[in-house]
Design a protein around this motif. Structure first.
Motif, PDB file in Angstrom:
ATOM      1  N   UNK A 119       0.843  -1.180   0.000  1.00  0.00           N
ATOM      2  CA  UNK A 119       0.000   0.000   0.000  1.00  0.00           C
ATOM      3  C   UNK A 119       0.883   1.236   0.000  1.00  0.00           C
ATOM      4  N   UNK A 120       0.556   2.181  -0.865  1.00  0.00           N
ATOM      5  CA  UNK A 120       1.305   3.421  -0.961  1.00  0.00           C
ATOM      6  C   UNK A 120       0.544   4.510  -0.201  1.00  0.00           C
ATOM      7  N   UNK A 121       1.230   5.198   0.696  1.00  0.00           N
ATOM      8  CA  UNK A 121       0.618   6.171   1.592  1.00  0.00           C
ATOM      9  C   UNK A 121       1.243   7.542   1.368  1.00  0.00           C
ATOM     10  N   UNK A 122       0.403   8.571   1.315  1.00  0.00           N
ATOM     11  CA  UNK A 122       0.837   9.954   1.138  1.00  0.00           C
ATOM     12  C   UNK A 122       0.746  10.662   2.481  1.00  0.00           C
ATOM     13  N   UNK A 123       1.811  11.372   2.856  1.00  0.00           N
ATOM     14  CA  UNK A 123       1.844  12.091   4.125  1.00  0.00           C
ATOM     15  C   UNK A 123       2.201  13.546   3.838  1.00  0.00           C
ATOM     16  N   UNK A 124       1.339  14.472   4.262  1.00  0.00           N
ATOM     17  CA  UNK A 124       1.611  15.889   4.037  1.00  0.00           C
ATOM     18  C   UNK A 124       1.707  16.632   5.361  1.00  0.00           C
ATOM     19  N   UNK A 125       2.175  17.870   5.268  1.00  0.00           N
ATOM     20  CA  UNK A 125       2.365  18.769   6.402  1.00  0.00           C
ATOM     21  C   UNK A 125       3.470  18.286   7.341  1.00  0.00           C
ATOM     22  N   UNK A 126       4.504  17.694   6.750  1.00  0.00           N
ATOM     23  CA  UNK A 126       5.658  17.266   7.550  1.00  0.00           C
ATOM     24  C   UNK A 126       6.491  18.469   7.963  1.00  0.00           C
ATOM     25  N   UNK A 127       7.110  18.361   9.118  1.00  0.00           N
ATOM     26  CA  UNK A 127       8.065  19.367   9.562  1.00  0.00           C
ATOM     27  C   UNK A 127       9.243  19.345   8.585  1.00  0.00           C
ATOM     28  N   UNK A 128       9.727  20.513   8.183  1.00  0.00           N
ATOM     29  CA  UNK A 128      10.827  20.578   7.216  1.00  0.00           C
ATOM     30  C   UNK A 128      12.114  19.949   7.742  1.00  0.00           C
ATOM     31  N   UNK A 129      12.216  19.787   9.063  1.00  0.00           N
ATOM     32  CA  UNK A 129      13.426  19.178   9.631  1.00  0.00           C
ATOM     33  C   UNK A 129      13.287  17.673   9.861  1.00  0.00           C
ATOM     34  N   UNK A 130      12.156  17.083   9.482  1.00  0.00           N
ATOM     35  CA  UNK A 130      11.954  15.633   9.639  1.00  0.00           C
ATOM     36  C   UNK A 130      12.965  14.872   8.788  1.00  0.00           C
ATOM     37  N   UNK A 131      13.580  13.850   9.375  1.00  0.00           N
ATOM     38  CA  UNK A 131      14.550  13.036   8.647  1.00  0.00           C
ATOM     39  C   UNK A 131      13.866  11.790   8.091  1.00  0.00           C
ATOM     40  N   UNK A 132      14.482  11.211   7.082  1.00  0.00           N
ATOM     41  CA  UNK A 132      13.943   9.977   6.503  1.00  0.00           C
ATOM     42  C   UNK A 132      13.877   8.869   7.544  1.00  0.00           C
ATOM     43  N   UNK A 133      14.856   8.840   8.446  1.00  0.00           N
ATOM     44  CA  UNK A 133      14.904   7.801   9.471  1.00  0.00           C
ATOM     45  C   UNK A 133      13.727   7.913  10.436  1.00  0.00           C
ATOM     46  N   UNK A 134      13.459   9.120  10.939  1.00  0.00           N
ATOM     47  CA  UNK A 134      12.350   9.272  11.890  1.00  0.00           C
ATOM     48  C   UNK A 134      11.010   9.061  11.192  1.00  0.00           C
ATOM     49  N   UNK A 135      10.928   9.452   9.932  1.00  0.00           N
ATOM     50  CA  UNK A 135       9.721   9.262   9.123  1.00  0.00           C
ATOM     51  C   UNK A 135       9.421   7.774   8.975  1.00  0.00           C
ATOM     52  N   UNK A 136      10.440   6.988   8.652  1.00  0.00           N
ATOM     53  CA  UNK A 136      10.265   5.547   8.492  1.00  0.00           C
ATOM     54  C   UNK A 136       9.915   4.891   9.826  1.00  0.00           C
ATOM     55  N   UNK A 137      10.589   5.301  10.900  1.00  0.00           N
ATOM     56  CA  UNK A 137      10.335   4.720  12.221  1.00  0.00           C
ATOM     57  C   UNK A 137       8.884   4.930  12.667  1.00  0.00           C
ATOM     58  N   UNK A 138       8.307   6.076  12.307  1.00  0.00           N
ATOM     59  CA  UNK A 138       6.925   6.363  12.672  1.00  0.00           C
ATOM     60  C   UNK A 138       5.993   5.276  12.128  1.00  0.00           C
ATOM     61  N   UNK A 139       6.218   4.848  10.895  1.00  0.00           N
ATOM     62  CA  UNK A 139       5.345   3.859  10.262  1.00  0.00           C
ATOM     63  C   UNK A 139       5.738   2.425  10.606  1.00  0.00           C
ATOM     64  N   UNK A 140       6.981   2.178  10.970  1.00  0.00           N
ATOM     65  CA  UNK A 140       7.407   0.823  11.332  1.00  0.00           C
ATOM     66  C   UNK A 140       6.681   0.308  12.564  1.00  0.00           C
ATOM     67  N   UNK A 141       6.135   1.202  13.361  1.00  0.00           N
ATOM     68  CA  UNK A 141       5.359   0.786  14.533  1.00  0.00           C
ATOM     69  C   UNK A 141       4.077   0.059  14.116  1.00  0.00           C
TER      70      UNK A 141
END
Length: 93
Positions: A1-23
């Protein structure tokens, strides 16, 4: 499934972004979209999850929640549409 996420903080890193969904399950890819010229985040990204049920759960539980100081919007990504005019605006005079 492909998911779109908007309104991210400009300082968000790819690592923290991925960790959020790995839960919520296995993440096959997580990508924050950046500006070609500056390399700066454009404030949105895409996550691909291998299991649709896990993806749906992530969407329902993460949509309109706070992540790194911003309220994020999480939805199913729509497929890209073809632009048949090649970027040319016919209405320009």
């Amino acid at each position: 499934m492909n998911i779109y996420v908007s309104n991210l903080n400009f300082s968000t890193t790819s690592e923290s972004f991925q960790e959020l969904f790995e839960a919520y399950g296995e993440v096959t890819s997580a990508k924050i979209i950046t500006d070609r010229e500056t390399g700066r985040s454009r404030g949105f990204g895409f996550v691909e999850m291998s299991d649709d049920a896990e993806g749906q759960k992530a969407i329902s539980e993460l949509n309109e929640t706070d992540f790194e100081g911003k309220t994020i919007n999480v939805t199913v990504a729509r497929p890209r549409t073809e632009n048949n005019n090649g970027g040319y605006n016919r209405n320009r005079y």
